[in-house]
Design a protein around this motif. Structure first.
Motif, mmCIF file in Angstrom:
data_model
loop_
_atom_site.group_PDB
_atom_site.id
_atom_site.type_symbol
_atom_site.label_atom_id
_atom_site.label_comp_id
_atom_site.label_asym_id
_atom_site.label_seq_id
_atom_site.Cartn_x
_atom_site.Cartn_y
_atom_site.Cartn_z
ATOM 1 N N ASP A 229 0.812 -1.214 0.000
ATOM 2 C CA ASP A 229 0.000 0.000 0.000
ATOM 3 C C ASP A 229 0.847 1.265 0.000
ATOM 4 O OD1 ASP A 229 -2.338 -1.411 -0.068
ATOM 5 O OD2 ASP A 229 -2.652 -1.393 2.098
ATOM 6 N N PHE A 230 1.606 1.469 -1.046
ATOM 7 C CA PHE A 230 2.423 2.679 -1.164
ATOM 8 C C PHE A 230 1.538 3.852 -1.574
ATOM 9 C CE2 PHE A 230 5.162 -0.955 -1.881
ATOM 10 C CZ PHE A 230 6.225 -0.687 -1.053
ATOM 11 N N ASN A 231 1.910 5.053 -1.122
ATOM 12 C CA ASN A 231 1.110 6.222 -1.472
ATOM 13 C C ASN A 231 1.884 7.253 -2.282
ATOM 14 O OD1 ASN A 231 2.773 7.326 0.470
ATOM 15 N ND2 ASN A 231 1.131 8.126 1.767
ATOM 16 N N MET A 232 3.162 7.013 -2.534
ATOM 17 C CA MET A 232 3.957 7.913 -3.363
ATOM 18 C C MET A 232 4.661 7.095 -4.439
ATOM 19 S SD MET A 232 3.727 11.106 -2.612
ATOM 20 C CE MET A 232 2.886 12.050 -1.334
ATOM 21 N N TRP A 233 4.122 7.123 -5.634
ATOM 22 C CA TRP A 233 4.714 6.430 -6.777
ATOM 23 C C TRP A 233 5.549 7.438 -7.548
ATOM 24 C CZ3 TRP A 233 4.207 1.320 -6.652
ATOM 25 C CH2 TRP A 233 3.152 0.779 -5.905
ATOM 26 N N THR A 234 6.842 7.214 -7.630
ATOM 27 C CA THR A 234 7.754 8.268 -8.054
ATOM 28 C C THR A 234 8.596 7.873 -9.251
ATOM 29 O OG1 THR A 234 9.631 7.626 -6.653
ATOM 30 C CG2 THR A 234 7.916 8.961 -5.625
ATOM 31 N N ILE A 235 9.024 8.880 -9.963
ATOM 32 C CA ILE A 235 10.051 8.769 -11.005
ATOM 33 C C ILE A 235 11.275 9.486 -10.472
ATOM 34 C CG2 ILE A 235 10.739 9.531 -13.301
ATOM 35 C CD1 ILE A 235 7.871 9.127 -14.225
ATOM 36 N N ASN A 236 12.346 8.728 -10.231
ATOM 37 C CA ASN A 236 13.562 9.290 -9.633
ATOM 38 C C ASN A 236 13.243 10.073 -8.354
ATOM 39 O OD1 ASN A 236 15.334 8.161 -11.464
ATOM 40 N ND2 ASN A 236 16.386 10.072 -11.880
ATOM 41 N N THR A 326 -0.642 7.210 -10.807
ATOM 42 C CA THR A 326 -0.570 8.610 -11.221
ATOM 43 C C THR A 326 -1.371 9.477 -10.252
ATOM 44 O OG1 THR A 326 -2.392 8.197 -12.783
ATOM 45 C CG2 THR A 326 -0.147 8.152 -13.650
ATOM 46 N N MET A 327 -1.301 9.119 -8.971
ATOM 47 C CA MET A 327 -1.910 9.883 -7.886
ATOM 48 C C MET A 327 -0.879 10.028 -6.760
ATOM 49 S SD MET A 327 -5.112 10.601 -8.636
ATOM 50 C CE MET A 327 -5.354 10.519 -10.407
ATOM 51 N N ASN A 328 -1.065 11.065 -5.952
ATOM 52 C CA ASN A 328 -0.192 11.295 -4.797
ATOM 53 C C ASN A 328 -0.953 11.052 -3.503
ATOM 54 O OD1 ASN A 328 1.873 12.244 -6.512
ATOM 55 N ND2 ASN A 328 1.060 14.329 -6.442
ATOM 56 N N ALA A 329 -0.222 10.653 -2.468
ATOM 57 C CA ALA A 329 -0.736 10.622 -1.089
ATOM 58 C C ALA A 329 -2.133 10.038 -0.982
ATOM 59 C CB ALA A 329 -0.707 12.029 -0.487
ATOM 60 N N MET A 330 -2.329 8.886 -1.620
ATOM 61 C CA MET A 330 -3.657 8.266 -1.598
ATOM 62 C C MET A 330 -3.923 7.583 -0.260
ATOM 63 S SD MET A 330 -4.241 6.590 -5.342
ATOM 64 C CE MET A 330 -5.918 6.229 -4.868
ATOM 65 N N GLY A 331 -5.153 7.711 0.218
ATOM 66 C CA GLY A 331 -5.589 6.950 1.377
ATOM 67 C C GLY A 331 -6.367 5.740 0.913
ATOM 68 N N HIS A 332 -5.949 4.559 1.314
ATOM 69 C CA HIS A 332 -6.544 3.345 0.771
ATOM 70 C C HIS A 332 -7.770 2.872 1.554
ATOM 71 C CE1 HIS A 332 -2.279 3.268 -0.611
ATOM 72 N NE2 HIS A 332 -2.907 3.047 -1.748
ATOM 73 N N GLY A 333 -8.144 3.592 2.622
ATOM 74 C CA GLY A 333 -9.317 3.198 3.388
ATOM 75 C C GLY A 333 -10.548 4.039 3.084
#
Length: 439
Positions: A229-236, A326-333
């Motif tokens: 459950d990562f909330n920051m998917w990043t490029i470099n 392609t979203m930031n800081a997502m809450g999965h609940g």
């Protein structure tokens, strides 16, 4: 775009690429090469070789290339493993581990046949190693702590020496407390150019790593135990809109090299073009075996490179095609309220919280233009503005900007594309066609 790098004059690097460098590290004993450091989060100019084989240097999105020196026939580099602060985008910093001031670490570039000597100094609070992912080398240089070498204790420097036997795209990362150290951002690219400068030649050559973090809003340090459950998917280690565009000249032959050190695969999709897959971790794909794509899946722990001729001007999106990436800081609940009538509950809640705004009953698109209070050191789930309004993206998303008339060495952002008249989708204001109901 000259890098803010510290050095003492021992580094052999591209003319002008280190102009404006500032001293930031003390002198090192016993003849070690200087360890440059980088604080800037914007892409630095490619490091053109001042001597030796000719090649098109790579451009690292939001990164830089590590300078080197030649000594007794060895190309010498110096990496420093250390805690770093990385800006993901304006408004959010992360306390990570990396190399030479950044996460990911600087890109290493060399040429097939080079003898490389890489000094690795450990300034972490625990031991580490470096594994040279995908390279053919002596077992004792492979970097697996406890198996092929002792772990590098804090405060110590180890040396890796080997000959680069093949060209291609490789990575480096620890094989020492790997779960923690990679989750904290320790990784980098290693590009080996062909000995023959005419082989696989392109006009522009971009590299970036895909990595992911779980950082709770308001905090700074990744949760290293996270698996899914990562909330920051990043490029470099950057998220949109903080990711540099890939700026290319019209008719350039362009290569994009993508490495994946996250916990899941990423289907990287580029708009406006089809391309050829030309390289994998195992090496170059023979011309007769290349295949056309518009999306290329990059497996975990793998690298893929593709090439295209930049014949279509415009601003073309490039992104992971997993929509949550392609979203930031997502809450999965968060529960789904699409189609729900929230008017009564909203009226009741506003008696207690006057500024309350319901979200999600008509979809989440409105969040792209809303300015809502948020904890310090986090980002909106979707953000970034274009010439027509909110782009409603984050995470693993950026833009390939193809422009006519760019200078060969110009990687500066040209701004938004000026669409020729009659080439932008528009609202129909004529008669509305009747909608036929099915069934």
């Amino acid at each position: 775009m000259s890098p803010t790098i510290s050095r003492r004059g021992l580094i052999t690097a591209g003319a002008g690429a280190l102009m404006g460098a500032s001293l930031a590290r003390p002198a090192l004993s016993r003849g070690l090469p200087e360890a440059p450091t980088m604080a800037e989060a914007t892409m630095q100019a490619p490091l053109v070789p001042a001597e030796g084989a000719d090649y098109t240097p790579v451009a690292t999105l939001n990164g830089w290339t590590l300078p080197w020196r030649m000594k007794d026939g060895w190309k010498e580099f110096h990496l420093v493993a250390e805690p770093v602060v990385r800006e993901f985008a304006d408004g959010m910093n992360a306390h990570l581990w990396g190399y030479n001031g950044q996460s990911p670490g600087p890109t290493i570039e060399a040429v097939e046949g080079d003898r490389v000597r890489i000094f690795v100094t450990n300034r972490l609070p625990e031991h580490t190693t470096i594994h040279w992912h995908g390279m053919i080398l002596p077992s004792g240089m492979d970097g697996v702590g406890g198996l092929t070498q002792p772990h590098i204790p804090p405060g110590k420097t180890f040396v890796y020496e080997y000959t680069l036997t093949k060209s291609g795209t490789f990575m480096y990362h620890p094989h020492s407390d790997e779960m923690v150290q990679m989750a904290m951002g320790m990784m980098g690219f290693f590009v080996v150019h062909p000995r023959d400068p005419a082989l696989h030649r392109v006009d522009r050559d971009f590299v970036f790593l895909l990595n992911a973090f779980d950082i709770e809003p308001g905090s700074y340090v990744p949760r290293v135990m996270e698996m899914t459950d990562f909330n920051m998917w990043t490029i470099n280690s950057r998220v949109f809109p903080g990711i540099d565009p890939l700026v290319v000249g019209k008719n350039d032959r362009v290569r994009v090299r993508v490495g994946n050190l996250t916990m899941t695969n990423h289907p990287v999709h580029m708009h406006g073009y089809d391309f050829e897959v030309t390289c994998t971790d195992g090496g170059w794909v023979r011309p007769e075996a290349r295949w056309p794509e518009v999306s290329i899946d990059v497996p975990v722990g793998a690298m893929r490179a593709f090439e295209f001729d930049a014949v279509h001007e415009g601003d073309w999106a490039i992104h992971c095609h997993k929509s949550h990436h392609t979203m930031n800081a997502m809450g999965h609940g968060i529960k789904t309220f699409i189609g729900a009538d929230l008017r009564r509950s909203t009226a009741q809640i506003r008696k207690l919280v006057p500024d309350y705004m319901p979200m999600g009953h008509d979809g989440m698109g409105a969040m792209g233009s809303m300015e809502m209070p948020a904890p310090d050191n986090t980002l909106p789930m979707m953000t970034g503005w274009g010439p027509f309004g909110p782009i409603e993206m984050g995470g693993m998303f950026t833009v390939v900007k193809v422009r006519d008339g760019l200078a060969k060495d110009d990687y500066s952002d040209p701004g938004w594309f000026d669409h020729p008249e009659g080439t932008v989708a528009y609202e129909w204001t004529g008669d509305v066609a009747p909608v036929e109901r099915q069934g």
